[in-house]
Write a protein that holds these residues in place. Structure first.
Motif: not given
Length: 104
Positions: A67-80, A54-65
């Protein structure tokens, strides 16, 4: 997650009602407002072991649109977690996965 129209008073009432009905201590429950900025998110259905696809599909979708990942100390992976794994078959588990992104 709560709708924006839920007030502190609504939240406090709900915690009180749940504690009275369930006879449990909900004192650790918090109402937090979080602004995560621009993100891509997806509903993952199935076992937790399947999340990497699912994460691979999210990355591919974002790139197609554009966008690139923007992880940092304040911007993290979240799961609900929307399902209780103690009460739900693994193939029916539902998890919202959210990743921060930025324009390329």
């Amino acid at each position: 997650r709560l709708p924006d129209f839920v007030t502190r008073e609504d939240f406090d009432w709900a915690v009180s009602e749940a504690a009275a009905k369930k006879k449990l201590d909900f004192s650790a429950v918090e109402l937090l407002r979080v602004d995560e900025g621009l993100c891509v998110q997806c509903m993952h259905t199935g076992p937790y072991d399947g999340e990497p696809a699912t994460i691979d599909a999210m990355r591919a979708f974002a790139a197609e649109q554009g966008y690139a990942p923007d992880f940092s100390e304040s911007r993290l992976h979240h799961e609900i977690y929307l399902s209780d794994p103690r009460k739900c078959a693994p193939e029916k588990l539902k998890t919202v996965i959210r990743h921060p992104i930025k324009a390329m």
